[in-house]
Design an enzyme around this catalytic site. Structure first.
Site, PDB file in Angstrom:
ATOM      1  N   HIS A 121       5.045  26.878  -0.159  1.00  0.00           N
ATOM      2  CA  HIS A 121       5.469  27.921   0.829  1.00  0.00           C
ATOM      3  C   HIS A 121       6.748  27.749   1.178  1.00  0.00           C
ATOM      4  O   HIS A 121       7.392  26.591   1.332  1.00  0.00           O
ATOM      5  CB  HIS A 121       4.416  27.954   1.786  1.00  0.00           C
ATOM      6  CG  HIS A 121       4.559  29.092   2.798  1.00  0.00           C
ATOM      7  ND1 HIS A 121       5.637  29.324   3.525  1.00  0.00           N
ATOM      8  CD2 HIS A 121       4.043  30.342   2.562  1.00  0.00           C
ATOM      9  CE1 HIS A 121       5.546  30.754   4.137  1.00  0.00           C
ATOM     10  NE2 HIS A 121       4.478  31.209   3.527  1.00  0.00           N
ATOM     11  N   GLU A 148       6.475  35.391  -3.346  1.00  0.00           N
ATOM     12  CA  GLU A 148       6.860  35.694  -1.773  1.00  0.00           C
ATOM     13  C   GLU A 148       8.502  35.601  -1.777  1.00  0.00           C
ATOM     14  O   GLU A 148       9.008  34.602  -1.516  1.00  0.00           O
ATOM     15  CB  GLU A 148       6.324  34.902  -0.667  1.00  0.00           C
ATOM     16  CG  GLU A 148       4.911  34.818  -0.756  1.00  0.00           C
ATOM     17  CD  GLU A 148       4.491  34.418   0.525  1.00  0.00           C
ATOM     18  OE1 GLU A 148       3.800  34.965   1.234  1.00  0.00           O
ATOM     19  OE2 GLU A 148       4.710  33.066   0.934  1.00  0.00           O
TER      20      GLU A 148
HETATM   21  P1  PGA Z   1       4.127  37.378   6.706  1.00  0.00           P
HETATM   22  O1  PGA Z   1       4.211  36.391   5.727  1.00  0.00           O
HETATM   23  O2  PGA Z   1       3.047  38.385   6.031  1.00  0.00           O
HETATM   24  O3  PGA Z   1       4.083  37.371   8.221  1.00  0.00           O
HETATM   25  O4  PGA Z   1       5.663  38.242   5.882  1.00  0.00           O
HETATM   26  C1  PGA Z   1       3.732  35.955   4.750  1.00  0.00           C
HETATM   27  C2  PGA Z   1       3.707  34.492   4.393  1.00  0.00           C
HETATM   28  O5  PGA Z   1       4.721  33.794   4.762  1.00  0.00           O
HETATM   29  O6  PGA Z   1       3.017  33.854   3.839  1.00  0.00           O
END
Ligand code: PGA
Length: 253
Positions: A96, A166
């Protein structure tokens, strides 16, 4: 194929009492979270694992937000895959961007991916560029992140992996901070192309790509399906029972 919805609780809620309240509210709508269209996964802070795995059993599976990769030996302060598995962990969020910010490299991510595969835990490998620059450098950044994070993974086991795309700039902002469905479609095609180069077309077709970054009830539906994304990794909105419910129910409509 079911949509995969992963709630990444990060380091929230702030107390076990609040986690219990959240779980009780979620369980009232259990049929929304587990049905023929949706498969829900919750990744809570580790200390809430037992509570979540018991209370969410009917409607979600549990995931860890990381994995400690040496398998044998003594490591004070760490939690091994065997312990995680004994709490029902079936999936692990790896690499992540918030871990990468703390120093995690794609090389260590690859160690964790291989250990997860060996331990029959699904690795949900997070990748994403810091910025979507006008010159398109993010394509190469992404290619190298994917290739290094998956180094050493055998073609025969690669279809057990999931990718969470992401873009870092889209995490944690408001609804309009998410990537547009049009851009996401391009990025999913690119990720599939990289996976095809690494493994094969048929393997790449089997690897689900999820999207994460400021998902909410207004944008969720437009970000899956047509974009090629097979699901969502949801941070902030997953620790609010109302917004999580609204997101998931928008997807089943
Ligand atoms: P968010 O986070 O939905 O608050 O943007 C997503 C993540 O960090 O997995």
């Amino acid at each position: 194929m079911k949509l995969i919805i992963v709630g990444n609780w990060k380091n929230y809620p702030n107390s076990l009492d609040e986690a219990n309240t959240l779980l009780s509210t979620l369980s009232k709508k259990s049929s929304v979270y587990k049905n023929s269209k949706i498969s829900t996964v919750i990744a809570p802070p580790l200390v809430y694992l037992e509570t979540v795995s018991k209370k969410a059993r009917r409607f979600a599976t549990v995931a860890s937000q990381n994995l400690f990769y040496p398998k044998n030996g003594t490591y004070t302060g760490e939690v091994t895959v065997d312990v995680l598995k004994s709490f029902g962990v079936k999936l692990s969020i790896l690499g992540h961007s918030e871990q990468r910010k703390l120093g995690e490299t794609s090389e260590t991510v690859s160690e964790k991916v291989r250990l997860a595969l060996k331990s029959t835990i699904t690795p949900l490998v997070c990748v994403g560029e810091e910025e979507h620059d006008a010159e398109g450098n993010y394509f190469e950044i992404l290619r190298s992140q994917i290739a290094t994070s998956l180094q050493g993974v055998k073609k025969s086991e690669a279809d057990k992996i999931m990718i969470a795309y992401e873009p870092v700039w889209a995490i944690g902002s408001q609804s309009n901070g998410a990537m547009s469905p049009e851009e996401l479609t391009q990025m999913v095609i690119f990720i599939k192309k990289v996976l095809t180069e690494l493994f094969s077309r048929s393997v790449a077709d089997k690897i689900p790509v999820l999207y994460g970054g400021s998902v909410d009830a207004y944008n969720a539906k437009s970000l899956v399906g047509k974009t090629g994304a097979r699901g969502l990794l949801i941070g902030r909105a997953s620790i609010n029972a109302k917004s999580f419910f609204e997101i998931v129910s928008s997807l089943v409509k």
